[in-house]
Design a protein around this motif. Structure first.
Motif, mmCIF file in Angstrom:
data_model
loop_
_atom_site.group_PDB
_atom_site.id
_atom_site.type_symbol
_atom_site.label_atom_id
_atom_site.label_comp_id
_atom_site.label_asym_id
_atom_site.label_seq_id
_atom_site.Cartn_x
_atom_site.Cartn_y
_atom_site.Cartn_z
ATOM 1 N N ARG A 54 0.874 -1.216 -0.067
ATOM 2 C CA ARG A 54 0.027 0.274 0.083
ATOM 3 C C ARG A 54 0.988 1.334 -0.181
ATOM 4 N NH1 ARG A 54 -3.174 -3.223 3.495
ATOM 5 N NH2 ARG A 54 -2.142 -2.280 5.261
ATOM 6 N N GLN A 55 2.131 1.049 0.530
ATOM 7 C CA GLN A 55 3.148 2.381 0.701
ATOM 8 C C GLN A 55 3.774 2.657 -0.450
ATOM 9 O OE1 GLN A 55 5.212 1.460 4.216
ATOM 10 N NE2 GLN A 55 3.672 1.863 5.430
ATOM 11 N N HIS A 56 4.135 1.549 -1.683
ATOM 12 C CA HIS A 56 5.227 1.662 -2.507
ATOM 13 C C HIS A 56 4.706 0.826 -4.042
ATOM 14 C CE1 HIS A 56 7.940 3.116 0.605
ATOM 15 N NE2 HIS A 56 7.730 1.988 1.160
ATOM 16 N N ASP A 57 5.180 1.303 -4.875
ATOM 17 C CA ASP A 57 4.883 0.759 -6.181
ATOM 18 C C ASP A 57 5.952 -0.087 -6.549
ATOM 19 O OD1 ASP A 57 2.440 2.042 -6.825
ATOM 20 O OD2 ASP A 57 3.308 3.742 -7.647
ATOM 21 N N TYR A 58 5.657 -1.481 -6.837
ATOM 22 C CA TYR A 58 6.829 -2.390 -6.923
ATOM 23 C C TYR A 58 6.716 -2.926 -8.371
ATOM 24 C CZ TYR A 58 7.452 -2.613 -1.825
ATOM 25 O OH TYR A 58 7.593 -2.233 -0.583
ATOM 26 N N ASP A 59 8.189 -3.099 -8.969
ATOM 27 C CA ASP A 59 8.387 -3.492 -10.224
ATOM 28 C C ASP A 59 7.920 -5.251 -10.328
ATOM 29 O OD1 ASP A 59 9.384 -1.381 -12.040
ATOM 30 O OD2 ASP A 59 10.731 -1.384 -10.072
#
Length: 210
Positions: A54-59
């Motif tokens: 929820r905190q970050h966008d991941y590859d």
């Protein structure tokens, strides 16, 4: 066909999910050479993974099947139902075909064995990051023979190769955007990819674009 001749981005953000902290830290070290700047977050439970997602966008997210508070499969299903677009793959000690099939059906892009050596692991993860789906030793994961696209899929593939967005493709072919998305999903499954760029690249490699 592999896309490994393509270059990974200079900056990557990965999330590794496993309840064995020592394994997580070792895996993070193995994956550091993937790119010039790799940021790797670690989660030892499904709840921690949910919070980080929820905190970050991941590859890419790599997760084990067996977590203390929720199974990796359930976590994948929950993310799918929530409409989460983050690519995820399973990294597990299991060699069960049933587990592999269940992971694929839950939305995993591949199933990687924990017994893989460092080079094989980096190669598999690079393929995922470049838009491929990892082939599984199952009929479900097999690709149809090259050249077996429907005429409509071939039309959409040609327009995709021109860089047209879904809206333009739907307008040109007089189809709804939902219909275009359905055909794109079938194309991705046919070619074993999960991004538009990889779809065009693999189609060229297989001679589907002339």
């Amino acid at each position: 066909m592999s896309l490994l001749h393509l270059q990974l981005p200079d900056q990557l953000r990965l999330l590794l999910v496993d309840d064995h902290r020592l394994f997580l830290e070792g895996l993070a070290l193995v994956l550091q050479p993937l790119s010039r700047a790799v940021h790797i977050d670690l989660a030892d439970s499904a709840a921690a993974a949910d919070q980080l997602r929820r905190q970050h966008d991941y590859d890419l997210i790599l997760l084990d099947l067996r977590l203390p508070d929720r199974s990796g499969l359930q976590l994948l299903r929950d993310w799918q139902q929530a409409g989460n677009p983050t690519p995820a793959a399973v990294l597990s000690a299991s060699e069960s075909p049933a587990d592999m099939q269940a992971a694929l059906q839950a939305g995993a892009l591949g199933f990687i064995a924990k017994s893989s050596d460092a080079q094989s692991l980096r190669s598999a993860i690079s393929r995922l990051l470049l838009g491929e789906c990892l082939p599984l030793p199952l009929p479900l994961a097999g690709n149809p023979p090259a050249g077996s696209l429907t005429p409509r899929q071939q039309e959409i593939l040609l327009l995709l190769a021109e860089g047209l967005p879904n809206k333009s493709i739907s307008r040109q072919l007089q189809l709804s955007e939902d219909t275009v998305k359905t055909h794109l999903k079938a194309l991705f499954q046919h070619l074993g990819v999960h991004t538009r760029t990889a779809c065009v690249s693999v189609a060229r490699q297989r001679g589907l674009l002339g």
